[in-house]
Design a protein around this motif. Structure first.
Motif, PDB file in Angstrom:
ATOM      1  N   THR A 195     -61.659  41.518 -83.426  1.00 30.58           N
ATOM      2  CA  THR A 195     -60.745  41.436 -84.556  1.00 30.58           C
ATOM      3  C   THR A 195     -59.389  42.020 -84.180  1.00 30.58           C
ATOM      4  OG1 THR A 195     -61.339  43.598 -85.459  1.00 30.58           O
ATOM      5  CG2 THR A 195     -62.659  41.703 -86.191  1.00 30.58           C
ATOM      6  N   GLU A 196     -58.369  41.574 -84.887  1.00 22.13           N
ATOM      7  CA  GLU A 196     -57.027  42.128 -84.676  1.00 22.13           C
ATOM      8  C   GLU A 196     -57.014  43.621 -84.989  1.00 22.13           C
ATOM      9  OE1 GLU A 196     -53.461  39.820 -85.912  1.00 22.13           O
ATOM     10  OE2 GLU A 196     -54.983  38.452 -86.718  1.00 22.13           O
ATOM     11  N   ALA A 197     -57.802  44.030 -85.980  1.00 19.26           N
ATOM     12  CA  ALA A 197     -57.868  45.444 -86.350  1.00 19.26           C
ATOM     13  C   ALA A 197     -58.416  46.288 -85.193  1.00 19.26           C
ATOM     14  CB  ALA A 197     -58.726  45.628 -87.598  1.00 19.26           C
ATOM     15  N   ASN A 198     -59.477  45.811 -84.555  1.00 19.19           N
ATOM     16  CA  ASN A 198     -60.039  46.554 -83.422  1.00 19.19           C
ATOM     17  C   ASN A 198     -59.081  46.575 -82.241  1.00 19.19           C
ATOM     18  OD1 ASN A 198     -62.374  47.364 -84.672  1.00 19.19           O
ATOM     19  ND2 ASN A 198     -63.571  45.632 -83.955  1.00 19.19           N
ATOM     20  N   LEU A 199     -58.385  45.480 -82.009  1.00 22.08           N
ATOM     21  CA  LEU A 199     -57.399  45.443 -80.933  1.00 22.08           C
ATOM     22  C   LEU A 199     -56.256  46.407 -81.230  1.00 22.08           C
ATOM     23  CD1 LEU A 199     -56.570  44.239 -78.235  1.00 22.08           C
ATOM     24  CD2 LEU A 199     -55.428  42.404 -79.494  1.00 22.08           C
ATOM     25  N   SER A 200     -55.857  46.493 -82.477  1.00 17.81           N
ATOM     26  CA  SER A 200     -54.795  47.412 -82.882  1.00 17.81           C
ATOM     27  C   SER A 200     -55.193  48.866 -82.625  1.00 17.81           C
ATOM     28  CB  SER A 200     -54.465  47.209 -84.366  1.00 17.81           C
ATOM     29  OG  SER A 200     -53.486  48.130 -84.780  1.00 17.81           O
ATOM     30  N   ILE A 201     -56.434  49.200 -82.923  1.00 14.80           N
ATOM     31  CA  ILE A 201     -56.934  50.555 -82.666  1.00 14.80           C
ATOM     32  C   ILE A 201     -56.890  50.853 -81.177  1.00 14.80           C
ATOM     33  CG2 ILE A 201     -59.011  52.007 -82.706  1.00 14.80           C
ATOM     34  CD1 ILE A 201     -59.700  50.576 -85.406  1.00 14.80           C
ATOM     35  N   LEU A 202     -57.269  49.891 -80.379  1.00 16.17           N
ATOM     36  CA  LEU A 202     -57.225  50.064 -78.926  1.00 16.17           C
ATOM     37  C   LEU A 202     -55.783  50.216 -78.440  1.00 16.17           C
ATOM     38  CD1 LEU A 202     -58.635  50.129 -76.200  1.00 16.17           C
ATOM     39  CD2 LEU A 202     -58.551  47.640 -76.185  1.00 16.17           C
ATOM     40  N   LYS A 203     -54.896  49.346 -78.906  1.00 15.19           N
ATOM     41  CA  LYS A 203     -53.498  49.387 -78.483  1.00 15.19           C
ATOM     42  C   LYS A 203     -52.813  50.692 -78.851  1.00 15.19           C
ATOM     43  CE  LYS A 203     -50.921  46.102 -79.714  1.00 15.19           C
ATOM     44  NZ  LYS A 203     -50.250  45.013 -80.393  1.00 15.19           N
ATOM     45  N   SER A 204     -53.173  51.251 -79.990  1.00 18.96           N
ATOM     46  CA  SER A 204     -52.530  52.483 -80.457  1.00 18.96           C
ATOM     47  C   SER A 204     -53.025  53.726 -79.721  1.00 18.96           C
ATOM     48  CB  SER A 204     -52.763  52.660 -81.957  1.00 18.96           C
ATOM     49  OG  SER A 204     -54.135  52.957 -82.209  1.00 18.96           O
ATOM     50  N   GLY A 205     -54.097  53.573 -78.941  1.00 22.30           N
ATOM     51  CA  GLY A 205     -54.649  54.720 -78.235  1.00 22.30           C
ATOM     52  C   GLY A 205     -55.571  55.561 -79.097  1.00 22.30           C
ATOM     53  N   LYS A 206     -55.903  55.071 -80.284  1.00 19.01           N
ATOM     54  CA  LYS A 206     -56.762  55.821 -81.203  1.00 19.01           C
ATOM     55  C   LYS A 206     -58.248  55.547 -80.994  1.00 19.01           C
ATOM     56  CE  LYS A 206     -53.242  56.234 -84.722  1.00 19.01           C
ATOM     57  NZ  LYS A 206     -52.825  55.933 -86.085  1.00 19.01           N
ATOM     58  N   ALA A 207     -58.557  54.608 -80.116  1.00 15.09           N
ATOM     59  CA  ALA A 207     -59.961  54.289 -79.845  1.00 15.09           C
ATOM     60  C   ALA A 207     -60.612  55.447 -79.099  1.00 15.09           C
ATOM     61  CB  ALA A 207     -60.069  53.013 -79.023  1.00 15.09           C
ATOM     62  N   LYS A 208     -61.825  55.772 -79.460  1.00 13.03           N
ATOM     63  CA  LYS A 208     -62.574  56.841 -78.797  1.00 13.03           C
ATOM     64  C   LYS A 208     -63.252  56.337 -77.530  1.00 13.03           C
ATOM     65  CE  LYS A 208     -62.380  59.927 -82.264  1.00 13.03           C
ATOM     66  NZ  LYS A 208     -61.421  60.960 -82.178  1.00 13.03           N
ATOM     67  N   ALA A 209     -63.489  55.022 -77.475  1.00  9.14           N
ATOM     68  CA  ALA A 209     -64.188  54.430 -76.337  1.00  9.14           C
ATOM     69  C   ALA A 209     -63.854  52.949 -76.278  1.00  9.14           C
ATOM     70  CB  ALA A 209     -65.693  54.613 -76.482  1.00  9.14           C
ATOM     71  N   ILE A 210     -64.146  52.358 -75.125  1.00 10.06           N
ATOM     72  CA  ILE A 210     -64.012  50.916 -74.976  1.00 10.06           C
ATOM     73  C   ILE A 210     -65.203  50.433 -74.152  1.00 10.06           C
ATOM     74  CG2 ILE A 210     -62.512  51.173 -72.961  1.00 10.06           C
ATOM     75  CD1 ILE A 210     -61.204  48.486 -73.772  1.00 10.06           C
ATOM     76  N   ARG A 211     -65.797  49.362 -74.590  1.00 10.68           N
ATOM     77  CA  ARG A 211     -66.925  48.793 -73.852  1.00 10.68           C
ATOM     78  C   ARG A 211     -66.398  48.115 -72.591  1.00 10.68           C
ATOM     79  NH1 ARG A 211     -70.393  45.877 -78.637  1.00 10.68           N
ATOM     80  NH2 ARG A 211     -71.027  47.830 -79.614  1.00 10.68           N
TER      81      ARG A 211
END
Length: 68
Positions: free
Chosen positions: A28-44
């Motif tokens: 989703t665009e929302a999940n990509l946005s979280i990743l782009k912002s650096g707010k993601a705790k992890a990435i598969r």
């Protein structure tokens, strides 16, 4: 956080929008946005692989370590 996400830079270099990348890799665009912002705790690894495949890049092109 010590990990810097340079995904916006890579997208700009390739004239792609977040929406296009999200569709290409199946998130989703929302999940990509979280990743782009650096707010993601992890990435598969499967997501990282899909991003690298779609953008024809290496993980180091989109992720960097910055000593705090």
């Amino acid at each position: 956080m010590s990990i810097v996400v340079n995904l916006n830079t890579v997208l700009t270099d390739r004239n792609l929008k977040s929406k296009e990348l999200a569709e290409m890799i199946g998130i989703t665009e929302a999940n990509l946005s979280i990743l782009k912002s650096g707010k993601a705790k992890a990435i598969r690894f499967s997501t990282l692989e899909a991003i690298c495949k779609a953008l024809e890049c290496q993980p180091a092109d989109i992720l960097a370590y910055k000593k705090e």
